[in-house]
Design a protein around this motif. Structure first.
Motif, PDB file in Angstrom:
ATOM      1  N   LEU A  28      26.054  69.954  -3.618  1.00 24.95           N
ATOM      2  CA  LEU A  28      25.256  71.127  -3.250  1.00 24.95           C
ATOM      3  C   LEU A  28      25.142  72.131  -4.392  1.00 24.95           C
ATOM      4  N   GLU A  29      26.155  72.216  -5.228  1.00 20.07           N
ATOM      5  CA  GLU A  29      26.038  73.093  -6.404  1.00 20.07           C
ATOM      6  C   GLU A  29      24.992  72.541  -7.367  1.00 20.07           C
ATOM      7  N   LYS A  30      24.957  71.230  -7.554  1.00 19.10           N
ATOM      8  CA  LYS A  30      23.907  70.622  -8.388  1.00 19.10           C
ATOM      9  C   LYS A  30      22.536  70.919  -7.791  1.00 19.10           C
ATOM     10  N   LEU A  31      22.425  70.848  -6.492  1.00 20.13           N
ATOM     11  CA  LEU A  31      21.178  71.158  -5.793  1.00 20.13           C
ATOM     12  C   LEU A  31      20.789  72.620  -6.040  1.00 20.13           C
ATOM     13  N   ARG A  32      21.752  73.528  -5.958  1.00 21.73           N
ATOM     14  CA  ARG A  32      21.474  74.955  -6.166  1.00 21.73           C
ATOM     15  C   ARG A  32      21.016  75.219  -7.602  1.00 21.73           C
ATOM     16  N   VAL A  33      21.689  74.620  -8.569  1.00 25.96           N
ATOM     17  CA  VAL A  33      21.315  74.799  -9.973  1.00 25.96           C
ATOM     18  C   VAL A  33      19.915  74.240 -10.224  1.00 25.96           C
ATOM     19  N   GLU A 106      20.284  66.199  -6.004  1.00 26.81           N
ATOM     20  CA  GLU A 106      19.992  67.537  -6.519  1.00 26.81           C
ATOM     21  C   GLU A 106      18.564  67.995  -6.228  1.00 26.81           C
ATOM     22  N   ASN A 107      17.635  67.082  -6.051  1.00 29.09           N
ATOM     23  CA  ASN A 107      16.243  67.470  -5.799  1.00 29.09           C
ATOM     24  C   ASN A 107      15.870  67.466  -4.312  1.00 29.09           C
ATOM     25  N   TYR A 108      16.812  67.156  -3.442  1.00 24.87           N
ATOM     26  CA  TYR A 108      16.524  67.044  -2.009  1.00 24.87           C
ATOM     27  C   TYR A 108      15.895  68.316  -1.443  1.00 24.87           C
ATOM     28  N   LEU A 109      16.536  69.452  -1.632  1.00 23.41           N
ATOM     29  CA  LEU A 109      16.022  70.686  -1.048  1.00 23.41           C
ATOM     30  C   LEU A 109      14.725  71.121  -1.716  1.00 23.41           C
ATOM     31  N   TRP A 110      14.579  70.864  -2.999  1.00 23.80           N
ATOM     32  CA  TRP A 110      13.336  71.205  -3.695  1.00 23.80           C
ATOM     33  C   TRP A 110      12.160  70.453  -3.076  1.00 23.80           C
ATOM     34  N   LYS A 111      12.362  69.173  -2.796  1.00 16.74           N
ATOM     35  CA  LYS A 111      11.306  68.377  -2.163  1.00 16.74           C
ATOM     36  C   LYS A 111      10.987  68.904  -0.768  1.00 16.74           C
ATOM     37  N   CYS A 112      12.020  69.290  -0.032  1.00 13.46           N
ATOM     38  CA  CYS A 112      11.812  69.845   1.309  1.00 13.46           C
ATOM     39  C   CYS A 112      11.048  71.163   1.239  1.00 13.46           C
ATOM     40  N   LEU A 113      11.414  72.022   0.313  1.00  7.42           N
ATOM     41  CA  LEU A 113      10.716  73.307   0.171  1.00  7.42           C
ATOM     42  C   LEU A 113       9.242  73.096  -0.161  1.00  7.42           C
ATOM     43  N   ALA A 114       8.961  72.122  -1.008  1.00 12.45           N
ATOM     44  CA  ALA A 114       7.565  71.847  -1.371  1.00 12.45           C
ATOM     45  C   ALA A 114       6.761  71.464  -0.128  1.00 12.45           C
ATOM     46  N   VAL A 115       7.336  70.650   0.747  1.00 15.70           N
ATOM     47  CA  VAL A 115       6.654  70.254   1.982  1.00 15.70           C
ATOM     48  C   VAL A 115       6.479  71.469   2.893  1.00 15.70           C
ATOM     49  N   CYS A 116       7.538  72.243   3.058  1.00 16.42           N
ATOM     50  CA  CYS A 116       7.495  73.384   3.981  1.00 16.42           C
ATOM     51  C   CYS A 116       6.559  74.492   3.506  1.00 16.42           C
TER      52      CYS A 116
END
Length: 148
Positions: A28-33, A106-116
């Protein structure tokens, strides 16, 4: 994106994960960075639901936890209610829920944000889940997929 408030709140529930909590927080820290690099600000909201002492100690001492992150202690004994407590503590436009014993790309949440951001009613889930210590995985079809 407005950097005064977090773009997304990561609601992370912990119970009795022990050392698995460390691996989750590393991911999750990698995801945040990764998100910060792309201009998004992420806060962690840790929810300890009837958590054991070992898990609390590991999480609170972890380098991924920042002073600006929030830590809640609840006794719901229910992951859904605990997530709701975390959501209530959020000031972000977007909410993501995570389990304290899973590993995330690390890119999971970024991909989700792009969809949302393109679909205000979207709810995103992980596409592939691989559990620690197991030899199986499963895939989930997303709500935007024609086969959904």
């Amino acid at each position: 994106m407005d950097m005064r408030y977090p773009t997304a709140s990561c609601i992370i529930t912990f119970h009795a994960e022990g050392l698995l909590a460390h691996t989750t927080l590393v991911s999750l820290e990698k995801l945040r960075v990764f998100l910060f690099f792309w201009g998004a600000n992420v806060e962690f909201i840790v929810v300890f639901d009837c958590a054991d002492d070992e898990t609390i100690s590991i999480v609170k001492a972890h380098e991924a936890i920042r002073k600006s992150d929030k830590i809640l202690f609840v006794k719901n004994n229910d992951v859904g209610l605990s997530r709701n407590d975390g959501i209530a503590a959020s000031q972000s436009e977007y909410i993501a829920v995570f389990d304290g014993d899973d590993y995330y790309s690390e890119n999971y949440l970024w991909k989700c944000l792009a969809v949302c951001m393109d679909n205000e009613r979207a709810i995103c889930r992980q596409y592939i889940t691989i559990n620690f210590g197991t030899i199986y995985s499963w895939m989930i079809i997303g709500q935007l997929d024609k086969e959904y």
